[in-house]
Design a protein around this motif. Structure first.
Motif, PDB file in Angstrom:
ATOM      1  N   PHE A  73      -9.730 -35.296  14.042  1.00  0.00           N
ATOM      2  CA  PHE A  73     -11.163 -35.035  13.863  1.00  0.00           C
ATOM      3  C   PHE A  73     -11.402 -34.131  12.658  1.00  0.00           C
ATOM      4  O   PHE A  73     -12.370 -34.302  11.936  1.00  0.00           O
ATOM      5  N   ASP A  74     -10.522 -33.169  12.467  1.00  0.00           N
ATOM      6  CA  ASP A  74     -10.525 -32.296  11.302  1.00  0.00           C
ATOM      7  C   ASP A  74     -11.909 -31.711  10.998  1.00  0.00           C
ATOM      8  O   ASP A  74     -12.510 -31.955   9.952  1.00  0.00           O
ATOM      9  N   LEU A  75     -12.394 -30.931  11.940  1.00  0.00           N
ATOM     10  CA  LEU A  75     -13.725 -30.324  11.826  1.00  0.00           C
ATOM     11  C   LEU A  75     -13.926 -29.524  10.530  1.00  0.00           C
ATOM     12  O   LEU A  75     -14.994 -29.599   9.921  1.00  0.00           O
ATOM     13  N   PRO A  76     -12.918 -28.754  10.077  1.00  0.00           N
ATOM     14  CA  PRO A  76     -13.150 -27.932   8.885  1.00  0.00           C
ATOM     15  C   PRO A  76     -13.541 -28.735   7.646  1.00  0.00           C
ATOM     16  O   PRO A  76     -14.157 -28.198   6.746  1.00  0.00           O
ATOM     17  N   ARG A  77     -13.202 -30.052   7.618  1.00  0.00           N
ATOM     18  CA  ARG A  77     -13.566 -30.812   6.404  1.00  0.00           C
ATOM     19  C   ARG A  77     -15.078 -30.928   6.257  1.00  0.00           C
ATOM     20  O   ARG A  77     -15.581 -31.286   5.199  1.00  0.00           O
TER      21      ARG A  77
END
Lengths: 497, 291
Positions: free
Chosen positions: B191-195
């Motif tokens: 999901f890689d929220l920080p991107r």
């Protein structure tokens, strides 16, 4: 005096067949059985003018559960000094039934139950209790929580420290208390199953199974071999996902990022296999009394097998580099060590107990459903430190994948549904166990003459194991707390109910 | 060292292509329900009766958001209203004359599938649509014929502030750890929220808002309100999971508060038990005006 009934897992017994001892005999029964390698699975009281205490011992070697009872008044002599594993059960009885175990060394609230909208300042106020304190020059106290720095449930921890060295850790919970047990009286209700799946949301299958096994016994429902197999698959998938997540979290705590990053994604892969099975990543809505809601066809089995192989290959690669890295081993080894003798004394369960060399596993000791007659490989470690608990995760991942492969290959034909439950047997007691990914889950139901719940007791494995974490931290450096905590990874809500 | 590089090489890129491409979810995934009430026989109440959490009603049950309390902590000083009275204010029941049709309140729905299984006419269908987040509680009520209105972005001022960077403090207030873990996975590679410039932070002082999970147990109420007050304004509040919205499967237990709705001004509701991480992500991105 009636003999103590010898029950199998999830076998019902008439309430009148349970012997009611006087308190002295009750105590002797517990002490002598514990001496003979039995465990106290649950000890609880039924509130009322005359409080009756029920104890259910697990005789793992004989695969039996032994229930017996006693009646107490306002107080009784505490068993904790001679049998430490009941210390939390006795505190719970004190809190719920207003009965004082005289001589309990550690009598404090367990969950601080309080109704919403209660503005009075009377006790219990959450987190306010008489904490244990170490006094002396340069001894200081560190308080953490209830709100922690990560995405994690709330709980309060008090460390008694000297420099970085922890003398003692006290864990005070209750923040997640939702009053589940109390609301089950008079049930089962239509939403009871949904609540059971949310006792500990990461153990939906484990708690759901324990509950459904009770209903199936009381309603005399036959569960098909096919349903049993699908349930067992779901139980192992739950174990896989959580164990993989734990490996990643442990790696993250010692700043070993390759495994930490990979396990996060791999955990998702296992969760998605559960979603292929039932639509929910956490196994919600799969289990129902009498069977399961979702069946497997050849195509779906193929899909699950494919995903499982891929996820396992990834887990294997990432675990190998974790246990190969000297920087990881030097942090894991000898950290948070718990001796096997301590584990026995405090009644540790699940993979934390197996990491101390105790062969305790409900799937083998009290098998039910698919596990009956199966030879389940039980992984064991000896050292009882963080390394052992981490390695247990990997060994159990390996075993669970093999189990699921077998189950998928040998899925028996049959129906997955059962007739709707219309009536439950009255005046019975049923104790139902399942091996969740943290360890032994115990549910006990007592029905009244109308066949509704007169009492319902839930014991999450965390209830047994939180004290293990407190003891494991003694003599450790305070910066190792996150590591020790993750190595147990216990449930706050499963404890708080 | 070589093995570590090798393991990373084998792992490859795992980050989801979302939002450019929709993720493939399980065909058994239960997302946004769609109602075709034209097929409903008169006086049929099967779905209402079977719903274990009373999420389906045949009254036109339109909840309206209450005015948020000026300071959350001052609540105790105000004249105490009964729980029922407060609930009635949040969910005033309005009956519209004419034929009654089923409405599903996603704030209460646990996506258990019972109604779809029980409906003899196939009126209820849980779709693969994971876009279930809403800005207002009344938008969570799925009604006959109308399409679900997706969450709109924040108003101009806050949108400008948080559009490209949002720091959140997560507070678990009586949740069962399911919503918690589904929020947690947003930080993983897939999901890689920080991107998206969204980050989960350790201190409320570093945060632009709080993300609440759980029905708000009485034992966590004060800690939640203190955390909220410690976040510097302007701030956002996101409620994740049916517990945080209505109390979920524990609604009306005396030890809980039936969600945070009458306690804090909620900007985004993400229903589900637990919601799919994609639902949470999609809701957040819509709230920030990124979709």
């Amino acid at each position: 005096m009636k003999p103590i009934p010898e029950l199998k897992n999830a076998q019902a017994v008439d309430l009148e067949d349970i012997p009611v001892f006087n308190i002295e005999q009750f105590k002797q029964q517990i002490l002598s059985h514990v001496q003979a390698n039995c465990r106290v699975s649950v000890l609880f009281g039924i509130p009322g003018p005359n409080v009756r205490l029920y104890c259910i011992l697990a005789d793992d070697a004989q695969h039996l559960l032994l229930p017996f009872a006693t009646d107490v008044g306002q107080e009784y002599p505490s068993l904790t000094p001679e049998c430490p594993q009941v210390h939390l059960f006795e505190r719970e009885i004190w809190e719920q039934c207003n009965v004082t175990p005289i001589g309990h060394p550690w009598l404090k609230p367990v969950r601080f139950p309080r109704k919403a909208g209660n503005t009075s300042k009377t006790k219990p106020m959450i987190g306010i209790t008489n904490y244990f304190q170490v006094q002396g020059e340069e001894v200081h106290e560190v308080g953490v929580g209830p709100v922690h720095a990560g995405v994690i449930e709330p709980g309060h921890f008090r460390f008694q420290c000297h420099g970085e060295n922890v003398y003692h850790l006290e864990i005070s919970l209750g923040y997640q208390h939702r009053g589940i047990e109390k609301k089950l009286i008079g049930g089962p209700y239509p939403r009871t199953l949904l609540q059971m799946e949310a006792v500990a949301g990461d153990t939906s299958i484990g708690h759901g199974l324990a509950y459904c096994q009770i209903l199936e016994t009381l309603a005399n429902l036959e569960v098909s071999a096919r349903s049993h197999t699908i349930r067992a698959i779901a139980l192992e998938l739950e174990r896989l996902a959580n164990h993989t997540g734990d490996l990643g979290a442990l790696a993250g705590d010692v700043a070993f990022l390759p495994t930490s990053a990979a396990c996060g994604a791999l955990r998702g892969d296992y969760l998605n296999i559960s979603a292929v099975l039932c639509g929910s990543r956490l196994g919600r809505g799969l289990i129902k009394p009498g069977g399961v809601y979702f069946d497997l066809d050849a195509q779906r089995i193929q899909e699950m097998r494919k995903r499982l192989d891929k996820a396992f290959a990834g887990t294997k690669r990432t675990s190998e580099i974790l246990f190969d890295a000297p920087s990881v081993l030097s942090r894991f080894e000898n950290t948070g060590r718990l001796a096997a003798s301590t584990a026995v004394e405090i009644g540790l369960v699940g993979s934390a107990a197996r990491a101390c060399g105790l062969k305790r596993d409900i799937r083998q000791d009290h098998p039910i459903g698919w596990f009956i007659g199966q030879n389940i490989p039980i992984a064991l470690c000896e050292s009882g430190d963080v390394l052992a608990r981490a390695r247990m995760r990997w060994l159990e991942i390996r075993n669970s994948v093999a189990l699921i492969q077998t189950q998928l290959n040998q899925l028996p034909e049959g129906n997955i549904t059962a007739p709707k439950i219309t009536h439950l047997a009255g005046n019975k007691l049923v104790a139902s166990l399942s091996e969740g990914w943290r360890g032994e889950i115990c549910h006990v139901a007592i029905t009244n003459s109308e066949g509704t719940f007169a009492h319902y007791k839930i014991v999450d494995p965390s209830f047994h194991n939180w004290f293990g974490l407190a003891l494991a931290l003694r003599g450790q450096a305070i910066f190792d707390f996150p590591l020790c905590n993750k190595s147990f990874n216990l449930s706050y809500c499963g404890f708080d109910l | 060292m070589f093995n570590i590089i090798k393991a990373r090489w084998f792992q490859g890129k795992v980050t989801s292509a979302y939002p450019a491409k929709d993720p493939v979810l399980s065909d058994r995934y239960r997302g946004l329900p769609v109602l075709d009430t034209s097929k409903c026989p008169p006086d049929c109440r099967i779905c209402q009766n079977i719903c274990p959490n009373q999420a389906i009603s045949f009254l036109t049950h339109v909840p309206t958001a209450t005015e948020p309390p000026s300071s959350a902590l001052s609540k105790g000083k105000k004249k105490k209203k009964s729980k029922e009275k407060r609930a009635a204010e949040v969910h005033p029941k309005v009956e519209i004359p004419g034929v009654l049709k089923p409405h599903i309140d996603l704030g209460k729905c646990l996506f258990c599938n019972e109604c779809q299984n029980a409906c003899p006419c196939g009126c209820i269908h849980y779709t693969q649509n994971f876009r279930v987040a809403a800005r207002k509680p009344q938008d969570l009520v799925v009604t006959d014929g109308t399409s679900f209105s997706l969450a709109e972005s924040l108003e101009k001022g806050r949108k400008k502030l948080f559009h490209r960077s949002l720091k959140l403090r997560v507070v678990s207030a009586g949740d069962c750890n399911a919503c918690n873990v589904e929020v947690n996975v947003l930080n993983t590679l897939f999901f890689d929220l920080p991107r998206f410039g969204i980050q989960i932070v350790a201190s409320p002082r570093h945060a632009d808002g709080v993300l609440i999970t759980g029905p708000v147990s009485e034992n966590m109420r004060e800690a939640l309100l203190k955390t909220y007050d410690a976040v510097p304004g302007p701030k956002v509040v996101i409620a994740v999971g049916s517990c945080a919205i209505t109390g979920g499967p524990f609604r009306d237990h005396p030890e809980i508060h039936n969600g945070a709705m009458d306690m804090l001004p909620i900007d985004l509701y993400v229903p589900g038990c637990p919601p799919h991480p994609m639902s949470i992500l999609d809701g957040m991105l819509r709230l920030l005006g990124r979709l």
